[in-house]
Design a protein around this motif. Structure first.
Motif, PDB file in Angstrom:
ATOM      1  N   ASN A   1      60.165  28.005 173.958  1.00 28.39           N
ATOM      2  CA  ASN A   1      60.052  29.210 174.773  1.00 28.39           C
ATOM      3  C   ASN A   1      59.175  30.244 174.081  1.00 28.39           C
ATOM      4  OD1 ASN A   1      61.639  30.474 172.831  1.00 28.39           O
ATOM      5  ND2 ASN A   1      63.535  30.115 173.926  1.00 28.39           N
ATOM      6  N   SER A   2      58.828  31.280 174.788  1.00 27.56           N
ATOM      7  CA  SER A   2      57.899  32.276 174.242  1.00 27.56           C
ATOM      8  C   SER A   2      58.519  33.054 173.083  1.00 27.56           C
ATOM      9  CB  SER A   2      57.449  33.235 175.332  1.00 27.56           C
ATOM     10  OG  SER A   2      58.552  33.947 175.855  1.00 27.56           O
ATOM     11  N   LYS A   3      59.841  33.216 173.080  1.00 27.22           N
ATOM     12  CA  LYS A   3      60.511  33.928 171.988  1.00 27.22           C
ATOM     13  C   LYS A   3      60.338  33.159 170.670  1.00 27.22           C
ATOM     14  CE  LYS A   3      63.675  37.170 171.008  1.00 27.22           C
ATOM     15  NZ  LYS A   3      63.482  38.568 171.158  1.00 27.22           N
ATOM     16  N   THR A   4      60.477  31.844 170.732  1.00 30.43           N
ATOM     17  CA  THR A   4      60.289  31.009 169.543  1.00 30.43           C
ATOM     18  C   THR A   4      58.851  31.084 169.063  1.00 30.43           C
ATOM     19  OG1 THR A   4      62.029  29.513 170.280  1.00 30.43           O
ATOM     20  CG2 THR A   4      60.517  28.680 168.623  1.00 30.43           C
ATOM     21  N   ASN A   5      57.896  31.023 169.969  1.00 30.77           N
ATOM     22  CA  ASN A   5      56.482  31.122 169.608  1.00 30.77           C
ATOM     23  C   ASN A   5      56.163  32.461 168.961  1.00 30.77           C
ATOM     24  OD1 ASN A   5      55.844  28.555 170.481  1.00 30.77           O
ATOM     25  ND2 ASN A   5      55.323  29.230 172.540  1.00 30.77           N
ATOM     26  N   GLN A   6      56.784  33.524 169.447  1.00 36.05           N
ATOM     27  CA  GLN A   6      56.559  34.840 168.859  1.00 36.05           C
ATOM     28  C   GLN A   6      57.048  34.873 167.414  1.00 36.05           C
ATOM     29  OE1 GLN A   6      58.595  37.511 171.485  1.00 36.05           O
ATOM     30  NE2 GLN A   6      56.936  37.595 172.976  1.00 36.05           N
ATOM     31  N   LYS A   7      58.201  34.266 167.160  1.00 40.50           N
ATOM     32  CA  LYS A   7      58.730  34.238 165.794  1.00 40.50           C
ATOM     33  C   LYS A   7      57.834  33.412 164.878  1.00 40.50           C
ATOM     34  CE  LYS A   7      63.535  34.955 167.062  1.00 40.50           C
ATOM     35  NZ  LYS A   7      64.908  34.416 167.027  1.00 40.50           N
TER      36      LYS A   7
END
Length: 57
Positions: free
Chosen positions: A2-8
Motif C-alpha cells: 500500500n502507499s503507506k508502506t511505500n512512504q515509509k
C-alpha cells in the motif's frame, strides 16, 4: 504494497541508520545496518539492569 508502506520505505536514505533490537526476558541484543542492509556493527549484547516488580500490599 500500500502507499503507506511505500512512504515509509522512501524515508530511508543514505544517512539512515537502522538498529534492530531483540528484547527477551533476560538478554537483549542489538545490531546496526545501513540503508542497503549491510551490517555495520555485529550483534551486541545490551547490559540493562534488571527491573524488579513492586510488591502489592
Amino acid at each position: 504494497m500500500n502507499s503507506k508502506t511505500n512512504q515509509k520505505i522512501n524515508q530511508v536514505t543514505e544517512i539512515t541508520l537502522i538498529v534492530g533490537i531483540d528484547l527477551a526476558k533476560h538478554k537483549h541484543y542489538a545490531c546496526s545496518i545501513d540503508e542497503r542492509g549491510r551490517v555495520l556493527h555485529s550483534v551486541v549484547e545490551l547490559l540493562l539492569p534488571r527491573m524488579t516488580q513492586a510488591k502489592r500490599p
